[in-house]
Design a protein around this motif. Structure first.
Motif, PDB file in Angstrom:
ATOM      1  N   GLN B   3      -4.980  18.238  51.410  1.00 49.72           N
ATOM      2  CA  GLN B   3      -3.650  17.644  51.568  1.00 49.72           C
ATOM      3  C   GLN B   3      -3.500  17.036  52.964  1.00 49.72           C
ATOM      4  O   GLN B   3      -2.935  15.956  53.122  1.00 49.72           O
ATOM      5  N   THR B   6      -5.116  13.753  53.066  1.00 46.61           N
ATOM      6  CA  THR B   6      -4.285  12.766  52.366  1.00 46.61           C
ATOM      7  C   THR B   6      -3.192  12.248  53.292  1.00 46.61           C
ATOM      8  O   THR B   6      -2.939  11.048  53.386  1.00 46.61           O
ATOM      9  N   LEU B   7      -2.556  13.198  53.999  1.00 47.46           N
ATOM     10  CA  LEU B   7      -1.476  12.819  54.913  1.00 47.46           C
ATOM     11  C   LEU B   7      -2.012  11.975  56.069  1.00 47.46           C
ATOM     12  O   LEU B   7      -1.409  10.977  56.459  1.00 47.46           O
ATOM     13  N   LYS B  10      -2.852   8.460  55.011  1.00 49.09           N
ATOM     14  CA  LYS B  10      -1.632   7.659  54.872  1.00 49.09           C
ATOM     15  C   LYS B  10      -1.179   7.149  56.231  1.00 49.09           C
ATOM     16  O   LYS B  10      -0.786   5.988  56.373  1.00 49.09           O
ATOM     17  N   LEU B  13      -3.504   4.342  57.304  1.00 50.07           N
ATOM     18  CA  LEU B  13      -3.248   3.138  56.519  1.00 50.07           C
ATOM     19  C   LEU B  13      -1.961   2.459  56.984  1.00 50.07           C
ATOM     20  O   LEU B  13      -1.892   1.240  57.128  1.00 50.07           O
ATOM     21  N   GLU B  14      -0.948   3.280  57.265  1.00 51.58           N
ATOM     22  CA  GLU B  14       0.324   2.721  57.716  1.00 51.58           C
ATOM     23  C   GLU B  14       0.148   1.977  59.036  1.00 51.58           C
ATOM     24  O   GLU B  14       0.676   0.894  59.229  1.00 51.58           O
ATOM     25  N   ARG B  17      -1.339  -1.307  58.294  1.00 52.46           N
ATOM     26  CA  ARG B  17      -0.432  -2.263  57.645  1.00 52.46           C
ATOM     27  C   ARG B  17       0.638  -2.771  58.592  1.00 52.46           C
ATOM     28  O   ARG B  17       1.104  -3.889  58.440  1.00 52.46           O
ATOM     29  N   GLU B  95      11.220   8.392  59.341  1.00 54.15           N
ATOM     30  CA  GLU B  95      11.113   8.726  57.923  1.00 54.15           C
ATOM     31  C   GLU B  95      12.280   9.595  57.472  1.00 54.15           C
ATOM     32  O   GLU B  95      12.699   9.537  56.325  1.00 54.15           O
ATOM     33  N   VAL B 100      12.857   8.786  53.237  1.00 56.65           N
ATOM     34  CA  VAL B 100      11.595   8.953  52.518  1.00 56.65           C
ATOM     35  C   VAL B 100      10.998  10.337  52.788  1.00 56.65           C
ATOM     36  O   VAL B 100      10.292  10.897  51.942  1.00 56.65           O
ATOM     37  N   PHE B 114       2.152  18.389  57.490  1.00 62.33           N
ATOM     38  CA  PHE B 114       2.918  17.156  57.656  1.00 62.33           C
ATOM     39  C   PHE B 114       3.019  16.772  59.135  1.00 62.33           C
ATOM     40  O   PHE B 114       2.733  15.641  59.522  1.00 62.33           O
TER      41      PHE B 114
END
Lengths: 302, 258
Positions: B3, B6-7, B10, B13-14, B17, B95, B100, B114
């Motif tokens: 997990q 995964t965080l 992200k 990737l953010e 972007r 966030e 979100v 997190f």
């Protein structure tokens, strides 16, 4: 089977009591609507159930878990105004949500594809969420809420912001979901509740004022009703009918009168007789039952 | 762990972007490179500005290579800190403000994962940008002035990087309980300035302060006598980072997200 048991739930904001102690139980594979006017405490209740907000008092007990356990894997939640990462595509977001919920990479991909088709945003899956319309975001929100097959899906006003077509589709989707999980959703639109749900909880000023299945509520609150509409002002005819049979109450609205009666058959014959004998300028004669909306108003007024 | 990855993915990737992977390294390069270049061309710059009486002779002492590299680090201590705070002041607060975070944290996501994944993402961006910027500065100092031993460069890089990490962690800490990125930025900057001013003014009593790491990094470049307090400052910074991060997690866990 019970999914969650809520006992004496309370919530205060500073000194202001928003939720004043509510109890209810949700059953598996049932759809329950939480009804109430704006500010009744619907969202607060749902946020406490989702774990985003801590109750001031009372307990929320999911079956199979003990008090104080993390129950987040058991629920799926769609907030009233869902916000996503605008820079992600719909597919990326669902895969991300799936992986965070504990699905393997492979399962997450598979489930994402399934859900994209189920909620009908397959063709937009590679578009950035920032470019999605309100209806598409709502569907994506439902998809992310059910990606890990939760025991309880909590939807906060899932259809309020949608146009009639979107509303229809989402309600149908909820009807299908009901076969797999329990659904708790809030709304202030009674027709939506009537359409898909098995049970209704009426929330008013932080209290549960009434609850039960649709049949129970109908039996308890609904009355036979005769609506008459005349060509002219109806007020002058009211006494003709109230004298006739046992009329519990009546309401006059310009050219219309509604009579709530005990024995509908007796009233029907009596009313029609009077109308025929006196040749009243009648436009419409209707026998109906009180709608859920009228039940709601009545319950709230108490 | 899965997990957490995964965080972190992200986060990375953010940052791709929204172009953080481009603008942050560029800003770090500009800040550091300005120093050797302006120092080298200073006589010409003053000359071209003109307005000097005929026959005036300006003699500027040529700074040493070490002095220029230290000046680069000092630039990081103002503009660099500002960039770090600006680029990370919204990582959690933003966030939460948009809502979100609520959507993500009703999923069975560990609060520790997190917060630490966000911190780790920001740390990666910081260290990579800082390395590129500082390396380019070292390279230019070598060309325009004199070569500074690579080992001195690396030592000062790590010691000063610790201070930058400390500042980043302060920003993450304020992120854990404030909902407005602006407030996070303001308070982080205020805290850092207070720390710098106090440690600078009362440097005798604050030899171990993380804010002193700049001067210790400088001594490594200058090959001056290395104070034994440098270890105290390093240990304190590392434990400070761990404590701030632990505190952020503890506070964030108790926060209502709705």
């Amino acid at each position: 089977m019970s999914v969650v048991h809520v006992k004496n739930l309370k919530k205060n904001y500073q000194k202001h009591e928003v939720i004043k102690g509510i109890d209810f139980e949700l059953m598996d594979k049932k759809c329950i609507a939480l009804l109430g006017a704006n500010g009744a405490g619907k969202t607060t209740t749902l946020q406490m159930l989702s774990g985003l907000m801590k109750p001031t008092n009372g307990e929320i007990l999911f079956s199979g878990s003990r008090e104080g356990d993390d129950f987040r894997h058991l629920i799926g939640y769609l907030p009233q105004h869902p916000v996503f990462y605008d820079w992600m595509t719909g597919r990326e977001f669902l895969e991300y949500a799936g992986k965070l919920s504990g699905l393997s990479k492979k399962d997450s991909k598979k489930r994402t594809q399934e859900l994209l088709e189920l909620v009908g945003i397959e063709e937009a899956k590679n578009r950035r969420i920032g470019k999605y319309s309100g209806g598409m975001k709502q569907r994506l929100g439902i998809a992310q809420a059910i990606i890990h097959r939760p025991k309880l899906v909590i939807l906060d006003e899932p259809v309020s912001a949608l146009d009639p077509f979107g509303r229809r589709e989402v309600l149908e989707l909820m009807g299908r979901l009901k076969k797999e999980t329990a659904i708790l959703f809030s709304t202030h639109i009674l027709n939506d509740a009537e359409e898909v749900c098995d049970e209704i909880l009426f929330l008013h000023n932080g209290r549960l004022v009434e609850s039960g299945t649709m049949e129970q509520l109908r039996d308890k609150h609904q009355q036979a009703k005769i609506d008459l509409e005349f060509k002219e002002d109806a007020a002058r005819y009211a006494d003709l009918f109230t004298a006739l049979v046992k009329v519990q109450s009546h309401a006059i609205k310009r050219n219309k009168i509604s009579f709530f009666v005990e024995d509908i058959e007796l009233a029907k014959i009596g009313f029609l007789k009077v109308i025929a004998e006196r040749n009243l300028p009648l436009v419409k004669f209707e026998i109906s039952r009180t709608s859920l909306e009228e039940v709601f108003m009545k319950v709230v007024e108490k | 762990m899965k997990q957490w990855m995964t965080l972190l993915n992200k986060e990375l990737l953010e940052m791709t972007r929204n172009f953080k992977w481009i603008w942050v390294p560029i800003v770090f390069i500009l800040i550091a490179v300005m120093e050797p270049i302006t120092a080298y061309y200073m006589p010409q710059i003053i000359d071209s500005l003109g307005d000097l009486p005929d026959g005036a002779v300006i003699e500027l002492p040529v700074p040493s290579a070490e002095e220029v590299l230290v000046a680069s680090l000092s630039q990081y201590n103002t503009l660099g800190l500002l960039v770090i705070i600006l680029s990370s002041m919204g990582i959690i607060a933003g966030e939460r403000k948009s809502g979100v975070a609520g959507l993500i944290l009703v999923k069975p996501v560990s609060y520790t994962a997190f917060v630490t994944a966000k911190w780790a993402g920001a740390m990666l961006l910081l260290w990579i940008s800082y390395f590129i910027g500082y390396f380019v500065s070292w390279y230019y100092v070598g060309i325009l002035f004199d070569t500074i031993p690579f080992i001195d460069f690396i030592q000062s890089f790590f010691i000063y990087g610790l201070w930058l990490s400390f500042v980043l962690t302060i920003t993450v800490f304020f992120n854990s309980f404030l909902k407005s990125p602006g407030a996070v930025g303001f308070l982080s900057f205020a805290a850092v300035i207070v720390l710098i001013v106090i440690s600078g003014t009362f440097s005798k009593w604050f030899e171990w302060s993380p804010a002193q790491l700049l001067s210790y990094a400088s001594t490594f470049i200058m090959s001056g006598p290395i104070s034994s307090d440098v270890w105290a400052a390093i240990i304190l910074s590392v434990s400070g980072i761990i404590m701030l991060l632990g505190g952020s997690i503890a506070i964030f866990r108790r926060k209502e997200l709705a």
